[in-house]
Design a protein around this motif. Structure first.
Motif, mmCIF file in Angstrom:
data_model
loop_
_atom_site.group_PDB
_atom_site.id
_atom_site.type_symbol
_atom_site.label_atom_id
_atom_site.label_comp_id
_atom_site.label_asym_id
_atom_site.label_seq_id
_atom_site.Cartn_x
_atom_site.Cartn_y
_atom_site.Cartn_z
ATOM 1 N N GLN A 11 -16.022 65.967 -19.995
ATOM 2 C CA GLN A 11 -15.468 65.287 -19.680
ATOM 3 C C GLN A 11 -16.385 64.251 -18.122
ATOM 4 N N SER A 12 -16.098 63.141 -18.329
ATOM 5 C CA SER A 12 -16.781 62.430 -17.626
ATOM 6 C C SER A 12 -16.940 62.244 -15.806
ATOM 7 N N ALA A 13 -17.829 61.757 -16.021
ATOM 8 C CA ALA A 13 -17.799 61.632 -13.865
ATOM 9 C C ALA A 13 -16.970 60.579 -13.452
ATOM 10 N N THR A 14 -15.840 59.688 -13.826
ATOM 11 C CA THR A 14 -15.443 58.600 -14.094
ATOM 12 C C THR A 14 -13.935 59.646 -13.619
ATOM 13 N N THR A 15 -13.601 60.674 -14.082
ATOM 14 C CA THR A 15 -11.982 60.971 -13.730
ATOM 15 C C THR A 15 -12.542 61.671 -12.169
ATOM 16 N N VAL A 16 -14.062 62.215 -11.359
ATOM 17 C CA VAL A 16 -13.199 62.553 -10.177
ATOM 18 C C VAL A 16 -12.883 61.365 -9.144
ATOM 19 N N ARG A 17 -11.729 61.903 -8.236
ATOM 20 C CA ARG A 17 -11.099 60.799 -7.688
ATOM 21 C C ARG A 17 -11.973 59.707 -7.058
ATOM 22 N N PRO A 18 -11.981 58.995 -6.857
ATOM 23 C CA PRO A 18 -12.418 58.009 -6.183
ATOM 24 C C PRO A 18 -12.236 57.695 -4.814
ATOM 25 N N PRO A 19 -12.836 57.032 -3.752
ATOM 26 C CA PRO A 19 -12.275 56.972 -3.068
ATOM 27 C C PRO A 19 -11.397 56.553 -1.729
ATOM 28 N N ALA A 20 -10.933 54.837 -3.245
ATOM 29 C CA ALA A 20 -9.517 54.550 -3.080
ATOM 30 C C ALA A 20 -8.270 55.450 -3.546
ATOM 31 N N MET A 21 -8.223 56.145 -4.541
ATOM 32 C CA MET A 21 -7.032 56.584 -4.277
ATOM 33 C C MET A 21 -7.106 57.529 -3.271
ATOM 34 N N ASP A 22 -8.445 58.398 -3.193
ATOM 35 C CA ASP A 22 -7.641 59.475 -1.973
ATOM 36 C C ASP A 22 -6.903 59.639 -0.307
ATOM 37 N N GLN A 23 -7.507 57.138 -0.157
ATOM 38 C CA GLN A 23 -7.147 56.991 1.001
ATOM 39 C C GLN A 23 -5.261 56.338 0.236
ATOM 40 N N ALA A 24 -5.276 56.433 -0.722
ATOM 41 C CA ALA A 24 -4.243 55.802 -0.828
ATOM 42 C C ALA A 24 -3.418 57.184 -1.378
ATOM 43 N N VAL A 25 -3.101 58.040 -1.952
ATOM 44 C CA VAL A 25 -2.745 59.630 -2.034
ATOM 45 C C VAL A 25 -2.111 60.323 -0.170
ATOM 46 N N LEU A 26 -3.511 60.105 0.548
ATOM 47 C CA LEU A 26 -3.324 60.181 2.033
ATOM 48 C C LEU A 26 -2.474 59.490 2.306
ATOM 49 N N LEU A 27 -2.795 57.721 2.416
ATOM 50 C CA LEU A 27 -1.722 57.557 3.144
ATOM 51 C C LEU A 27 -0.349 57.320 2.459
ATOM 52 N N MET A 28 0.252 57.931 1.255
ATOM 53 C CA MET A 28 1.034 58.154 0.522
ATOM 54 C C MET A 28 1.786 59.466 0.755
ATOM 55 N N LYS A 29 1.122 60.108 1.772
ATOM 56 C CA LYS A 29 1.394 61.547 2.659
ATOM 57 C C LYS A 29 2.213 61.138 4.535
ATOM 58 N N VAL A 30 1.413 60.353 3.950
ATOM 59 C CA VAL A 30 1.944 59.544 5.227
ATOM 60 C C VAL A 30 3.081 58.493 5.444
ATOM 61 N N GLY A 31 3.120 57.740 4.189
ATOM 62 C CA GLY A 31 4.471 57.161 3.853
ATOM 63 C C GLY A 31 5.450 58.044 4.137
ATOM 64 N N ALA A 32 5.729 59.716 3.482
ATOM 65 C CA ALA A 32 6.524 60.996 3.776
ATOM 66 C C ALA A 32 6.782 60.977 5.455
ATOM 67 N N ALA A 33 5.750 61.107 5.244
ATOM 68 C CA ALA A 33 5.784 61.650 7.064
ATOM 69 C C ALA A 33 6.889 60.440 7.763
ATOM 70 N N LEU A 34 6.503 59.063 7.887
ATOM 71 C CA LEU A 34 7.076 57.775 8.216
ATOM 72 C C LEU A 34 9.642 57.981 7.694
ATOM 73 N N SER A 35 9.136 58.544 6.509
ATOM 74 C CA SER A 35 10.213 58.502 5.987
ATOM 75 C C SER A 35 11.119 59.825 6.869
ATOM 76 N N LEU A 36 10.239 60.771 7.034
ATOM 77 C CA LEU A 36 10.784 61.824 7.414
ATOM 78 C C LEU A 36 11.120 61.919 9.673
ATOM 79 N N VAL A 37 10.349 60.740 10.323
ATOM 80 C CA VAL A 37 10.397 60.203 10.819
ATOM 81 C C VAL A 37 12.128 59.311 11.146
ATOM 82 N N GLY A 38 11.961 58.748 10.142
ATOM 83 C CA GLY A 38 12.877 58.257 10.086
ATOM 84 C C GLY A 38 14.138 59.260 9.397
ATOM 85 N N LEU A 39 14.329 59.223 9.430
ATOM 86 C CA LEU A 39 15.209 60.537 8.962
ATOM 87 C C LEU A 39 16.391 61.106 9.586
#
Length: 167
Positions: A11-39
């Motif tokens: 496994q190379s070091a590039t398989t470590v999730r980069p900060p942009a991906m960490d942020q995208a994953v976090l924001l997708m969870k925020v999107g889930a919360a927004l969908s819950l608010v919409g519900l």
């Protein structure tokens, strides 16, 4: 000491999730919360849904009975609940799959974003509570930023590193 198969690259070091991906994953969870608010807004908007049904009936030149209005409101609320639950599930599914570097998930997320833009434009063209409209705008903007993060150079390298060998 066990022997490593020379055909298997470590496994190379590039398989470590980069900060942009960490942020995208976090924001997708925020999107889930927004969908819950919409519900949840669906429940709060029962009166507005009723008013909309009655107005649509009058605009069409028809007269709905109270039972028909109640049925239409129930269908509207059920549709809002189903849509909200599906939205939460899709956001969380995309957060998980993209967070693992599944390249197909980036494509699916892009398609979902395109659908959300069209859906958001449609929602803005319809009468409704201002809070629902704001939620639609925030969700589309959130999705746009997530897509930018998913296509950053470091994210592309992460997807490639996790793609594995092609058959």
């Amino acid at each position: 000491m066990p022997q490593l198969d020379p055909g298997l690259a470590p496994q190379s070091a590039t398989t470590v999730r980069p900060p942009a991906m960490d942020q995208a994953v976090l924001l997708m969870k925020v999107g889930a919360a927004l969908s819950l608010v919409g519900l949840l807004l669906t429940f709060v908007s029962r009166g507005a849904i009723r008013d909309g049904v009655q107005q649509a009936s009058q605009d069409a030149g028809g007269t709905m009975t109270a039972a028909q209005v109640d049925a239409a409101v129930s269908v509207g609320i059920a549709t809002g609940i189903a849509g909200g639950l599906i939205g939460v599930a899709l956001w969380l599914w995309m957060a998980s799959a993209n967070g693992k570097g599944r390249s197909w998930a980036r494509i699916v997320a892009t398609v979902f974003f395109a659908i959300s833009v069209l859906s958001g434009l449609f929602a803005l063209s319809q009468p409704g509570p201002i809070l629902s409209r704001l939620l639609s705008i925030v969700s589309v903007l959130l999705g746009a930023y997530i897509i930018v993060l998913l296509y950053k150079k470091e994210s592309t390298q992460f997807y490639r590193a996790n793609a594995g060998p092609r058959a």
